[in-house]
Write an enzyme that holds these catalytic residues in place. Structure first.
Site: not given
Ligand code: APR
Length: 237
Positions: A93, A96, A111, A138, A179-180, A205-206, A223
Site C-alpha cells: 500500500q 515509497d 496505491h 506533460c 498495516t492497521s 504488526n506492532l 517489523a
C-alpha cells in the site's frame, strides 16, 4: 528446520514496514493524518480544489524519500523472494520505493508510487523524482497543468486489482505486515484468502490491527525484528 510447507506466498505491506526507516505512518499518534486533512490532500476533489497545496504535500513526501533507507524488514522480504522455492508476491500500500531498493522485484504498488507522475489528459506515466507543479507540461502530450502524482487517492480505484485477487486466490501463505486494517480493499484481502480456504494467514504488526481476529496467527512487534525472524523460519537463518 525451515518450514517449506508453503509454495505461493502473498505479502501485504503497509506504512508500518517503513516506520523504522523514518517514514511516518498515517494513523499512529503524530501520524500523517494527525497533521493533514486527508480530504484536502488525498482525494481528487481536494486536488481539483487546490492543486498547488496537494502538489506541495506530495512534493514533501517525495523529497523525504531521498534521506531514508530500507530497513531489515524490507531486506528480509527481498531475501525471501530470492531464496524461497515457490512464488513470493509483495503487494504494498506504500508509495515509497523501499521494497525496490531492498531488492524485491515481484512487487505491486496498489496505491501507486511517489516517484511517478501521470498526465490527466493522455494518462502517460513518467518517472518523477523532483518537485511536481502545475507549471510542468506533460512530457508526452505537452498538455499544461495536467500532471498529477501517480498515487491512488481516497475514492479512486487501487491498481492491478485483478492480478492481486488472482494471487490471493492461489496463495497458501498470506502475510500482512505493518498495516492497521482500516482501508479497503487491502483490509479485506485476508477475508479473500480465507474464502479460498487453502492458506495460512499471519499478521505481523506492532500492535493488533482492526482485522487481527481474522488471522490464524499473529506476531506483534517492530517489523525490523519480527519480519526477519519470520523469514528465517521459512528459508532458514
Ligand atoms: N513495525 C510494525 N508495525 C508498525 C510499526 C513498526 N515499527 N510502526 C507502526 N506499525 C503499525 C501500526 O501499529 C499500524 O497498525 O503499522 C500500521 C500503520 O497503519 P496506518 O498508519 O493506518 O497505515 P496503513 O495501514 O498502511 O494505511 C493504509 O491508508 O491513508 C491510506 O493510502 C494510505 O496506504 C495507506 C492506507
Amino acid at each position: 528446520m525451515p518450514d517449506t510447507r508453503h509454495r505461493n506466498i502473498v505479502i501485504l505491506t503497509g506504512a508500518g514496514i517503513s516506520a523504522e526507516s523514518g517514514i511516518a505512518t498515517f494513523r499512529d499518534k503524530d501520524g500523517i493524518w494527525s497533521k493533514y486533512d486527508l480530504e484536502e490532500v488525498a482525494t481528487p476533489e481536494g486536488f481539483y480544489r487546490n492543486p498547488d497545496f496537494v502538489h506541495e504535500f506530495h512534493n514533501g513526501l517525495r523529497e523525504s524519500l531521498q534521506t531514508v533507507e530500507p530497513n531489515p524488514a524490507h531486506r528480509a522480504l527481498a531475501r525471501l523472494e530470492a531464496e524461497h522455492a515457490g512464488e513470493v508476491l509483495v503487494v504494498t500500500q506504500n508509495v515509497d520505493d523501499l521494497h525496490e531498493r531492498a531488492g524485491s522485484r515481484n512487487l505491486v504498488h496498489m496505491h501507486g508510487e511517489l516517484y511517478k507522475a501521470r498526465c490527466d489528459r493522455c494518462m502517460h506515466v513518467a518517472e518523477w523524482r523532483t518537485a511536481l507543479t502545475r507549471a510542468v507540461p506533460c512530457p508526452a502530450c505537452e498538455a499544461s497543468a495536467a500532471m498529477r502524482p501517480h498515487v491512488v487517492w481516497f475514492g479512486e480505484m487501487p491498481m492491478e486489482m485483478d492480478r492481486i485477487y488472482a494471487a490471493l486466490a492461489a496463495c497458501d501463505l498470506f502475510l500482512s505486515i505493518g498495516t492497521s486494517g482500516n482501508v479497503y480493499p487491502a483490509a479485506g484481502f485476508v477475508e479473500e484468502v480465507r474464502r479460498a480456504g487453502q492458506a495460512h494467514t499471519v499478521e505481523l504488526n506492532l500492535e493488533p490491527s482492526e482485522g487481527v481476529s481474522l488471522f490464524a496467527e499473529t506476531i506483534h512487534g517492530p517489523a525490523s525484528t519480527v519480519v526477519p525472524a519470520y523469514v528465517d523460519s521459512l528459508v532458514g537463518a
